[in-house]
Design an enzyme around this catalytic site. Structure first.
Site, PDB file in Angstrom:
ATOM      1  N   ASP A   1       8.701   3.448   1.650  1.00 47.88           N
ATOM      2  CA  ASP A   1       9.824   3.224   1.973  1.00 47.88           C
ATOM      3  C   ASP A   1      10.156   1.779   1.356  1.00 47.88           C
ATOM      4  OD1 ASP A   1      12.776   2.856   2.674  1.00 47.88           O
ATOM      5  OD2 ASP A   1      12.168   2.156   4.646  1.00 47.88           O
TER       6      ASP A   1
ATOM      7  N   ASP B   1      13.415  -0.736   1.767  1.00 46.51           N
ATOM      8  CA  ASP B   1      14.200  -1.637   2.699  1.00 46.51           C
ATOM      9  C   ASP B   1      13.058  -1.793   4.116  1.00 46.51           C
ATOM     10  OD1 ASP B   1      16.137  -2.118   0.911  1.00 46.51           O
ATOM     11  OD2 ASP B   1      17.087  -0.269   1.524  1.00 46.51           O
TER      12      ASP B   1
ATOM     13  N   ASP C   1      10.270   2.442   8.082  1.00 46.86           N
ATOM     14  CA  ASP C   1      10.485   1.857   9.416  1.00 46.86           C
ATOM     15  C   ASP C   1      11.516   2.761  10.104  1.00 46.86           C
ATOM     16  OD1 ASP C   1      12.608   0.961   7.338  1.00 46.86           O
ATOM     17  OD2 ASP C   1      13.335  -0.008   8.872  1.00 46.86           O
TER      18      ASP C   1
END
Lengths: 207, 207
Positions: free
Chosen positions: A21, A23, A156
């Protein structure tokens, strides 16, 4: 240790495919958000990083004050917000090292904002600037990450749903303030203590 | 005919996942390119649509005249080029009908230009304009389509390679002038004669 070069390995046997990922895994969205929010709205209440809870910043700020939602949104849809995100500590050297490992393919798998106008090209620019132009071909933009193939997704966001009920990947939760309350999940806490290498080596044995 | 609604079907059994390429499958890249090239460079030689051969327009123009490469590139990197692409005949109603079919999930799977600055958000804008905002979440941007999961990929590019040597999908070649010389491939020739429905029904039986 294998003497095969990356290239011959690719053709010889199955590679481990890792999806990273962007961000809050490579780029520090949450830290930059607070900086920009306080610059733009110095008189408003804000949520300290270690008080963050829940995936969406906007939801938590709206609980604090229902008028803050639009201000939160104004911060991250602003031109330049994504491009200026700082690196998560150690993420860039780790991503480079991972991509250079024998038998490992790395892709960056990022979901766009609903307000896509600035973020799409800025995500590409960010990757070009921090990792180099050869990484542009490794970017996958998808709102529904369950449709992307791979052995590991490091992300996240604690719950990742989509049209595919049994995604190919195993989700490793990258620890952030907002997800530390979520229990019982395989995690990567940071890019600096070297544990990411153990996860990769472990998965390489399993495929 | 099934009386199950789309929603209950989704959770009840595995859906057929169809990936639709954007350029030259839903959006008429080649036709619009000629129009714009002739407007911008009226005194230059150009390749008629029915003389197109090979996937990259630039390569064919450069064979005609080595100075044309930069002019070709100037046409399709110009702001507005992607946004103004006309629809391939019948593509939009077919995509809508396919997405509404019981047990079928449809995604748009598009590769960005190396010069990504305008094309990324314009591809999103195109989809929003022609299919509606609810389709934005169905867009997947990936240079390497072999990493995307799905049962079918409908794409005009005749040879699709990437890091995954055995992609999950079966590639159906969407016929275009540039690929009609390629033999021995399962094809979809158009969106207007209804044969796309037979392909979908056939694959639904196989999963």
């Amino acid at each position: 240790m294998s003497r095969r070069t990356k290239q011959t390995y690719d053709y010889g046997q199955k590679n481990l495919c890792v999806l990273l990922d962007l961000d809050q895994v490579l780029a520090d969205f949450e830290g930059h958000f607070i900086t920009k929010f306080r610059e733009k709205f110095p008189d408003d209440r804000f949520v300290q990083l270690d008080e963050r809870k829940g995936f969406y910043i906007k939801d938590q700020y709206e609980k604090l004050d229902r008028n803050l939602g639009d201000k939160v949104r104004a911060v991250y849809i602003e031109k330049g917000f994504f491009l200026d995100l700082p690196e998560i500590k150690g993420a860039i050297p780790a991503a480079r090292e991972m991509a250079a490992m024998d038998g490992v393919d790395v892709f960056i798998c990022s979901s766009p904002l609903t307000e896509y106008q600035n973020c799409l090209s800025e995500k590409f620019e960010w990757v070009e600037k921090h990792l180099g132009p050869e990484w542009l071909d490794r970017i996958i933009i998808a709102k529904d990450k369950t449709v992307i193939n791979g052995h590991i997704l490091i992300d996240d966001r604690p719950y990742i749903n989509g049209s595919c009920k049994s995604p190919a990947w195993k989700h490793i939760v990258f620890t952030a303030h907002h997800n530390r309350h979520v229990e019982g999940r395989q995690r990567l806490d940071n890019w600096t203590d070297g544990t990411w290498r153990d996860i990769i080596e472990d998965f390489k044995k399993r495929i």
